[in-house]
Scaffold this motif. Structure first.
Motif, PDB file in Angstrom:
ATOM      1  N   GLU A  72      38.641  35.964  36.298  1.00 28.89           N
ATOM      2  CA  GLU A  72      38.100  36.893  35.136  1.00 28.89           C
ATOM      3  C   GLU A  72      37.954  35.913  33.786  1.00 28.89           C
ATOM      4  OE1 GLU A  72      40.247  40.673  35.723  1.00 28.89           O
ATOM      5  OE2 GLU A  72      39.059  41.018  37.576  1.00 28.89           O
ATOM      6  N   HIS A  73      39.324  35.109  33.966  1.00 29.05           N
ATOM      7  CA  HIS A  73      39.542  34.495  32.606  1.00 29.05           C
ATOM      8  C   HIS A  73      38.137  33.320  32.530  1.00 29.05           C
ATOM      9  CE1 HIS A  73      40.803  30.844  30.306  1.00 29.05           C
ATOM     10  NE2 HIS A  73      41.104  31.935  29.549  1.00 29.05           N
ATOM     11  N   GLY A  74      37.915  32.893  33.518  1.00 29.35           N
ATOM     12  CA  GLY A  74      36.899  31.798  33.759  1.00 29.35           C
ATOM     13  C   GLY A  74      35.447  32.601  33.257  1.00 29.35           C
ATOM     14  N   ILE A  75      35.136  33.675  33.778  1.00 35.98           N
ATOM     15  CA  ILE A  75      33.903  34.465  33.426  1.00 35.98           C
ATOM     16  C   ILE A  75      33.925  34.561  31.886  1.00 35.98           C
ATOM     17  CG2 ILE A  75      32.575  36.504  33.674  1.00 35.98           C
ATOM     18  CD1 ILE A  75      33.489  36.740  36.566  1.00 35.98           C
ATOM     19  N   LEU A  88      40.581  38.925  46.901  1.00 35.14           N
ATOM     20  CA  LEU A  88      41.229  38.125  45.859  1.00 35.14           C
ATOM     21  C   LEU A  88      42.688  38.715  45.532  1.00 35.14           C
ATOM     22  CD1 LEU A  88      38.551  36.994  43.705  1.00 35.14           C
ATOM     23  CD2 LEU A  88      39.573  35.657  45.049  1.00 35.14           C
ATOM     24  N   PRO A  89      43.707  37.786  45.515  1.00 34.94           N
ATOM     25  CA  PRO A  89      45.021  38.393  45.287  1.00 34.94           C
ATOM     26  C   PRO A  89      44.681  38.529  43.630  1.00 34.94           C
ATOM     27  CG  PRO A  89      45.158  36.146  46.459  1.00 34.94           C
ATOM     28  CD  PRO A  89      43.752  36.422  46.109  1.00 34.94           C
ATOM     29  N   LEU A  90      45.545  39.650  43.158  1.00 32.27           N
ATOM     30  CA  LEU A  90      45.556  39.820  41.614  1.00 32.27           C
ATOM     31  C   LEU A  90      45.715  38.720  40.848  1.00 32.27           C
ATOM     32  CD1 LEU A  90      45.412  42.002  39.677  1.00 32.27           C
ATOM     33  CD2 LEU A  90      48.069  42.107  39.912  1.00 32.27           C
ATOM     34  N   TYR A 135      29.951  36.732  42.733  1.00 25.58           N
ATOM     35  CA  TYR A 135      31.066  36.462  43.458  1.00 25.58           C
ATOM     36  C   TYR A 135      32.093  37.188  43.257  1.00 25.58           C
ATOM     37  CZ  TYR A 135      34.726  33.783  45.590  1.00 25.58           C
ATOM     38  OH  TYR A 135      36.160  33.479  46.436  1.00 25.58           O
ATOM     39  N   HIS A 136      32.502  37.480  41.970  1.00 29.93           N
ATOM     40  CA  HIS A 136      33.626  38.517  41.648  1.00 29.93           C
ATOM     41  C   HIS A 136      33.373  39.569  42.297  1.00 29.93           C
ATOM     42  CE1 HIS A 136      35.815  41.103  38.952  1.00 29.93           C
ATOM     43  NE2 HIS A 136      36.708  40.220  38.948  1.00 29.93           N
ATOM     44  N   LYS A 137      32.269  40.416  42.269  1.00 28.64           N
ATOM     45  CA  LYS A 137      31.896  41.677  42.687  1.00 28.64           C
ATOM     46  C   LYS A 137      32.061  41.807  44.215  1.00 28.64           C
ATOM     47  CE  LYS A 137      28.404  45.320  42.924  1.00 28.64           C
ATOM     48  NZ  LYS A 137      27.105  45.739  42.323  1.00 28.64           N
ATOM     49  N   ARG A 138      31.593  40.557  44.962  1.00 29.85           N
ATOM     50  CA  ARG A 138      31.483  40.465  46.345  1.00 29.85           C
ATOM     51  C   ARG A 138      33.213  40.391  46.925  1.00 29.85           C
ATOM     52  NH1 ARG A 138      28.409  36.729  46.294  1.00 29.85           N
ATOM     53  NH2 ARG A 138      29.777  34.949  46.883  1.00 29.85           N
TER      54      ARG A 138
END
Length: 179
Positions: free
Chosen positions: A157-160, A148-150, A140-143
């Motif tokens: 990314e913190h969640g990952i 996504l807003p910064l 999802y992050h890559k896609r």
């Protein structure tokens, strides 16, 4: 049974505590105030209704202890069976996504109730579900990276990173328990 409401994480936390050792309501409140269980409310308006629910379900009993007339709550045989059933519940992706703290709570109460092999199976399952969930988060992050807003991206990314840390903890804990 008067109460038909589904038990909450708080109910299971209290049940686990009184299974380990009989507790007063005040003692339970202090555990929530002074331990990692602090994410649960230690308010009397939360603890005592939960204890009443557990009594109505026959999972705990309240007995007066000594001259001090202090109520002591302890786990019943039915309560122990109920707790074990919760501990053995299969881990699903929604548990990892929405209730990872509940999974850690379950693990915390396993030591005196379940054999080491069962604890290891739980951790292995937790690890497998985490791997799949992290994989889906990264996809999802890559896609969505460019949309996504910064700050949203950084929070994601913190969640990952948090889930990845939990995954590493699973591996280390499995190694520790195998010794």
């Amino acid at each position: 049974m008067k109460t038909t409401r589904k038990p909450t994480s708080l109910d299971y936390a209290i049940l686990g505590l009184v299974h380990e050792q009989p507790q007063t309501g005040y003692g339970i409140r202090k555990k929530f105030d002074t331990t990692a269980l602090g994410n649960y409310s230690s308010s009397p308006g939360v603890i005592y209704p939960a204890l009443k629910r557990l009594q109505e379900l026959g999972l705990v009993v309240n007995s007066v202890k000594g001259n001090a007339k202090k109520s002591m709550f302890r786990c019943t045989t039915k309560g122990e069976s109920f707790l074990i059933e919760w501990l053995l519940k299969p881990i699903e992706a929604t548990d990892v996504a929405k209730n990872p703290n509940d999974l850690l709570l379950r693990f915390a109460f396993m030591e005196n109730l379940l054999k080491r092999e069962v604890q290891l199976e739980f951790l292995s399952s937790f690890q497998d579900v985490l791997k799949e969930y992290i994989k889906s988060l990264k996809e999802y992050h890559k896609r969505e990276y460019n949309t996504l807003p910064l700050n949203a991206r950084l929070a994601f990314e913190h969640g990952i990173a948090s889930y990845t840390t939990t995954l590493k903890w699973c591996g280390k804990t499995i190694s520790t328990l195998k010794k």
